[in-house]
Design a protein around this motif. Structure first.
Motif, PDB file in Angstrom:
ATOM      1  N   GLU A 276       0.969  -0.861  -0.032  1.00  0.00           N
ATOM      2  CA  GLU A 276      -0.152   0.038  -0.114  1.00  0.00           C
ATOM      3  C   GLU A 276       0.838   1.176  -0.081  1.00  0.00           C
ATOM      4  OE1 GLU A 276      -3.917   1.593   2.532  1.00  0.00           O
ATOM      5  OE2 GLU A 276      -2.519   0.117   3.490  1.00  0.00           O
ATOM      6  N   ILE A 277       0.632   2.278  -1.104  1.00  0.00           N
ATOM      7  CA  ILE A 277       1.571   3.243  -1.218  1.00  0.00           C
ATOM      8  C   ILE A 277       0.852   4.465  -0.514  1.00  0.00           C
ATOM      9  CG2 ILE A 277       2.892   4.840  -2.490  1.00  0.00           C
ATOM     10  CD1 ILE A 277       4.123   2.283  -2.579  1.00  0.00           C
ATOM     11  N   VAL A 278       1.086   5.084   0.645  1.00  0.00           N
ATOM     12  CA  VAL A 278       0.112   6.077   1.224  1.00  0.00           C
ATOM     13  C   VAL A 278       0.949   7.371   0.652  1.00  0.00           C
ATOM     14  CG1 VAL A 278      -0.493   7.225   3.224  1.00  0.00           C
ATOM     15  CG2 VAL A 278      -0.368   4.788   3.297  1.00  0.00           C
ATOM     16  N   SER A 279       0.354   8.054  -0.233  1.00  0.00           N
ATOM     17  CA  SER A 279       1.242   9.152  -0.768  1.00  0.00           C
ATOM     18  C   SER A 279       0.318  10.542  -0.779  1.00  0.00           C
ATOM     19  CB  SER A 279       1.898   8.745  -2.191  1.00  0.00           C
ATOM     20  OG  SER A 279       0.588   8.652  -3.106  1.00  0.00           O
ATOM     21  N   CYS A 280       0.880  11.495  -0.515  1.00  0.00           N
ATOM     22  CA  CYS A 280       0.007  12.627  -0.313  1.00  0.00           C
ATOM     23  C   CYS A 280      -0.276  13.207  -1.748  1.00  0.00           C
ATOM     24  CB  CYS A 280       0.655  13.709   0.411  1.00  0.00           C
ATOM     25  SG  CYS A 280       1.887  14.667  -0.523  1.00  0.00           S
ATOM     26  N   PRO A 281      -1.493  14.012  -1.938  1.00  0.00           N
ATOM     27  CA  PRO A 281      -1.740  14.601  -3.092  1.00  0.00           C
ATOM     28  C   PRO A 281      -0.849  15.714  -3.804  1.00  0.00           C
ATOM     29  CG  PRO A 281      -3.244  15.402  -1.616  1.00  0.00           C
ATOM     30  CD  PRO A 281      -2.531  14.479  -0.603  1.00  0.00           C
ATOM     31  N   SER A 282      -0.108  16.110  -2.760  1.00  0.00           N
ATOM     32  CA  SER A 282       0.976  17.226  -3.262  1.00  0.00           C
ATOM     33  C   SER A 282      -0.060  18.500  -2.903  1.00  0.00           C
ATOM     34  CB  SER A 282       1.473  17.115  -4.516  1.00  0.00           C
ATOM     35  OG  SER A 282       2.393  18.126  -4.677  1.00  0.00           O
ATOM     36  N   CYS A 283       0.717  19.618  -2.690  1.00  0.00           N
ATOM     37  CA  CYS A 283       0.064  20.936  -2.585  1.00  0.00           C
ATOM     38  C   CYS A 283       1.277  22.010  -2.644  1.00  0.00           C
ATOM     39  CB  CYS A 283      -0.789  21.063  -1.440  1.00  0.00           C
ATOM     40  SG  CYS A 283       0.412  21.132   0.059  1.00  0.00           S
ATOM     41  N   GLY A 284       0.744  23.301  -2.651  1.00  0.00           N
ATOM     42  CA  GLY A 284       1.925  24.201  -2.758  1.00  0.00           C
ATOM     43  C   GLY A 284       3.113  24.235  -1.663  1.00  0.00           C
ATOM     44  N   ARG A 285       2.859  23.411  -0.748  1.00  0.00           N
ATOM     45  CA  ARG A 285       4.070  23.137   0.083  1.00  0.00           C
ATOM     46  C   ARG A 285       4.874  22.202  -0.378  1.00  0.00           C
ATOM     47  NH1 ARG A 285      -0.198  23.076   3.449  1.00  0.00           N
ATOM     48  NH2 ARG A 285      -0.500  24.823   4.840  1.00  0.00           N
ATOM     49  N   ALA A 286       4.546  21.390  -1.427  1.00  0.00           N
ATOM     50  CA  ALA A 286       5.413  20.145  -1.703  1.00  0.00           C
ATOM     51  C   ALA A 286       6.767  20.564  -2.135  1.00  0.00           C
ATOM     52  CB  ALA A 286       4.619  19.560  -2.881  1.00  0.00           C
ATOM     53  N   GLN A 287       7.864  19.917  -1.716  1.00  0.00           N
ATOM     54  CA  GLN A 287       9.136  20.196  -1.999  1.00  0.00           C
ATOM     55  C   GLN A 287      10.000  19.212  -2.968  1.00  0.00           C
ATOM     56  OE1 GLN A 287      10.514  21.048   1.992  1.00  0.00           O
ATOM     57  NE2 GLN A 287       9.869  23.150   1.942  1.00  0.00           N
TER      58      GLN A 287
END
Ligand code: SF4
Length: 385
Positions: A276-287
């Motif tokens: 299971e890959i728990v990955s965030c949807p990304s947003c303006g904070r993503a680096q």
């Protein structure tokens, strides 16, 4: 003695107890009762093309399909059933519409079960006695598969359209005819293309009988729409404990149906989760480029068969928390990735090394899991926030 609650809420693993249904045996697969909810599909080849059908069944089996259904519209198809049933490594169900003679052919061929559509089999009610006798003698279960698109003309007239009540009455009427002849080796489906009608039909059916239920949203549509419709409808029912076997119907290759079906069961903890890959949807904070990272990790772990949870997070907001909860994770930031194993930071690597480090660590953990005998299965991936 009453247990004393310390007021600490526990994390639920299941949303509901399974409805208590009678159990039937579809070849080697038990359906109903306390048997795990099984996943099935249907071949798209001409059944009379034995080689192509067996090839597709093999692909379905490799993807995790547990029961397969084949259409039987012609005598050539009926003639192919015996070989297909014998050579398939999963139970084969013959799907019969219109012609009662093919029901007998399927039973004689040794199919694991037969699906009949009471709405369109000619003079079906008159044939029930004979079918019950043949199926009973052979130990072959019958699925009474009611479908909104081919509802019995009498019920269509009575209700005006395929309402939940009409679907349920059709199914229970046919079941009662079999019961009159002492045959109860039955499972039932009441499919509709509208998840709302479908869910209500199955709820009513579940309340009125103890037969095992085969869930399906019929003609659910192309892959994206069909996946959503099926997930919503099956989720609503399975979360109430209703449903014993599922078939996702997609206008897409049948292997895709199995992937979706398995993912639905895993999401509800009705089946052990695998990779299971728990990955965030990304947003303006993503680096970092989270999509790319998640895709590369997913591709790199393709084929993994242990229930490994890998967190791929774009920044330090939720990153360390999720990465700590997972077996393995990365929290990225400032061109680096903190790598977590079982909640501990084991190292910090440059961004260019994140994927290879995660894969390397995942393989080590997987090896240990295998040594420890942790249950295995085919891999799947859940991308979530
Ligand atoms: S972890 Fe959350 S806050 Fe950080 S990049 Fe991903 S979505 Fe944005």
């Amino acid at each position: 003695m009453t247990a004393i609650s310390l007021g600490i809420p526990t994390v639920p693993t299941r949303l509901a107890e399974r409805r208590k249904s009678r159990q039937i045996q579809v070849g080697s697969v038990a359906v109903g009762g306390d048997a795990p909810v099984s996943v099935q599909s249907m071949t798209t080849t001409r059944t009379s093309d034995i080689g192509a059908t067996l090839q597709q069944i093999a692909e379905l089996t490799a993807s995790g399909c547990q029961i397969v259904r084949v259409a039987c519209p012609t005598q050539d198809d009926a003639d192919a059933l015996a070989t297909i049933a014998r050579k398939s490594s999963i139970p084969v169900i013959a799907d019969i519409h219109f012609q009662p003679k093919y029901v007998f052919a399927a039973i004689d061929a040794g199919c694991a079960a037969v699906r009949v559509n009471p709405g369109n089999i000619k003079q079906f009610d008159d044939k029930v006695k004979e079918i019950a006798k043949a199926a009973g003698d052979a130990g072959t279960p019958i699925r009474i598969g009611v479908n909104a698109g081919s509802l019995d003309a009498r019920l269509l007239k009575k209700y005006g359209k395929a309402t939940p009540e009409a679907l349920v009455e059709s199914a229970l009427w046919e079941a009662s005819l079999f019961e009159e002849h002492g045959f109860r080796d039955i499972k039932i489906s009441v499919k509709h293309n509208d998840p709302v009608v479908m869910v209500e039909a199955y709820r009513q059916l579940a309340a009125q009988s103890d037969y095992p239920l085969h869930l399906g949203v019929t003609e659910a549509g192309p892959a994206f729409q069909g996946t959503i419709k099926s997930a919503v409808a099956f989720g609503a029912l399975l979360s109430q404990g209703i449903g014993d076997t599922i078939r996702v119907s997609l206008s897409a290759p049948p292997v895709e149906e199995i992937k979706v079906g398995i993912q639905i069961l895993e999401s509800l903890n009705l089946r052990q989760r695998r990779l299971e890959i728990v990955s965030c949807p990304s947003c303006g904070r993503a680096q970092v480029d989270v999509y790319k990272l998640a895709e590369e990790v997913t591709a790199g772990l393709d084929g993994m068969t242990v229930p490994l949870r890998v967190a791929v997070m774009g920044c330090v907001v939720n990153g360390p928390g999720e990465a700590r909860e997972a077996d393995l994770g990365v929290a990225s930031g400032n061109g680096k990735g903190q790598i977590f194993v079982k909640g501990e930071v084991i190292k910090t690597v440059p961004e260019s090394k994140i994927v290879e480090t995660l894969i390397e660590e995942a393989l080590k953990i997987a090896e240990q899991m295998e040594k420890d005998g942790v249950a295995s299965g085919e891999p799947t991936v859940a991308i979530g926030a």
